[in-house]
Write a protein that holds these residues in place. Sequence first.
Motif, PDB file in Angstrom:
ATOM      1  N   GLU A   6       0.830  -1.205   0.000  1.00  0.00           N
ATOM      2  CA  GLU A   6       0.000   0.000   0.000  1.00  0.00           C
ATOM      3  C   GLU A   6       0.868   1.260   0.000  1.00  0.00           C
ATOM      4  O   GLU A   6       0.556   2.252  -0.642  1.00  0.00           O
ATOM      5  N   GLN A   7       1.966   1.206   0.735  1.00  0.00           N
ATOM      6  CA  GLN A   7       2.855   2.375   0.783  1.00  0.00           C
ATOM      7  C   GLN A   7       3.488   2.624  -0.579  1.00  0.00           C
ATOM      8  O   GLN A   7       3.589   3.771  -1.029  1.00  0.00           O
ATOM      9  N   LEU A   8       3.904   1.559  -1.245  1.00  0.00           N
ATOM     10  CA  LEU A   8       4.529   1.711  -2.558  1.00  0.00           C
ATOM     11  C   LEU A   8       3.517   2.214  -3.589  1.00  0.00           C
ATOM     12  O   LEU A   8       3.868   2.995  -4.477  1.00  0.00           O
ATOM     13  N   LYS A   9       2.280   1.800  -3.464  1.00  0.00           N
ATOM     14  CA  LYS A   9       1.241   2.304  -4.368  1.00  0.00           C
ATOM     15  C   LYS A   9       1.042   3.799  -4.158  1.00  0.00           C
ATOM     16  O   LYS A   9       0.903   4.566  -5.117  1.00  0.00           O
ATOM     17  N   GLU A  10       1.076   4.219  -2.893  1.00  0.00           N
ATOM     18  CA  GLU A  10       0.948   5.643  -2.591  1.00  0.00           C
ATOM     19  C   GLU A  10       2.123   6.423  -3.175  1.00  0.00           C
ATOM     20  O   GLU A  10       1.951   7.521  -3.726  1.00  0.00           O
ATOM     21  N   VAL A  11       3.320   5.846  -3.060  1.00  0.00           N
ATOM     22  CA  VAL A  11       4.508   6.480  -3.640  1.00  0.00           C
ATOM     23  C   VAL A  11       4.331   6.636  -5.144  1.00  0.00           C
ATOM     24  O   VAL A  11       4.573   7.710  -5.707  1.00  0.00           O
ATOM     25  N   PHE A  12       3.927   5.544  -5.792  1.00  0.00           N
ATOM     26  CA  PHE A  12       3.761   5.580  -7.243  1.00  0.00           C
ATOM     27  C   PHE A  12       2.735   6.636  -7.659  1.00  0.00           C
ATOM     28  O   PHE A  12       2.992   7.445  -8.560  1.00  0.00           O
ATOM     29  N   GLU A  13       1.579   6.637  -7.024  1.00  0.00           N
ATOM     30  CA  GLU A  13       0.511   7.567  -7.393  1.00  0.00           C
ATOM     31  C   GLU A  13       0.946   9.015  -7.206  1.00  0.00           C
ATOM     32  O   GLU A  13       0.669   9.880  -8.043  1.00  0.00           O
ATOM     33  N   LYS A  14       1.641   9.267  -6.116  1.00  0.00           N
ATOM     34  CA  LYS A  14       2.087  10.633  -5.845  1.00  0.00           C
ATOM     35  C   LYS A  14       3.153  11.072  -6.849  1.00  0.00           C
ATOM     36  O   LYS A  14       3.144  12.205  -7.339  1.00  0.00           O
ATOM     37  N   ALA A  15       4.067  10.162  -7.164  1.00  0.00           N
ATOM     38  CA  ALA A  15       5.117  10.473  -8.127  1.00  0.00           C
ATOM     39  C   ALA A  15       4.528  10.665  -9.529  1.00  0.00           C
ATOM     40  O   ALA A  15       4.904  11.592 -10.255  1.00  0.00           O
TER      41      ALA A  15
END
Length: 276
Positions: free
Chosen positions: A1-10
Amino acid sequence: EQLKEVFEKAYASGFNAWDTAEVYGMGTAETLIGEFIKDKPDVFISTKHFPGKRYKDGETRAALEASLKRLGLSKADLYFLHSPKNIESNMKEMAELYKEGLIGSIGLSNGNPEQIALACKILEENGAHLDAIQNHYSLFAMEREASTLAFCKEHGILFFGYMLLEQGALSGHYNKDHHFETFSMRGLMFGKPKFKKADALISYICGLGEKYSIDSSQIAIAWGVSKGIIPIVGINKPRHVEPLAKGLNLELADEEISRLEELALATGIKQKGTWE
């Protein structure tokens, strides 16, 4: 979930080129990225095949097909041979995959000028060409990579540089008093003695960060860009995205670039990964 948040924000900040490899998490990284990009057709993906010591007929094709399945793609925008092993056989396969439309561009990772020249020759003989290399490049690796960078510039090959921050050692967030954990992988590669040697350089990096009102982690990246490098930056926390976005337009002065290199050379530190 954290990596998905990173991806979406980037992605929302304009970062739509993502680099991965079959050996990152042994397929897990490709699978995750494949999930994240399902509704994002404008994302540019590069991935890599790590060859075996002995070449097996069809290994590159099999590796690419497995990567594409994990990524949910019909084509890799850029496909690297992750290590310069069995260059002739692997590049012949790469050329066939390129001509079939399964690869948009061909790359070689962790190669020296002689190996890159061989890859160019084999590809050209087989109706393709080398578009990119991906090598370790930082203030502590610039001497070793100088001839490779010069070769790439001469032949119009893109140079993707990884580890510009040396896993955080050149971010300005660590120093001789606040260093990596002694028995961590980063601590083993860059221990307290090296931080002591790099003290003046790190202080200068932090000073430039203050001067430009930007996170100090962007200084080494901006230096790499000034040398003609396309930086590959690993981010795994949402808070990493904003500083990276702010650093896009940072241009260091010539004298600052020279001073960074002078201080780096004075440390005597030459970083090299065990895989190189």
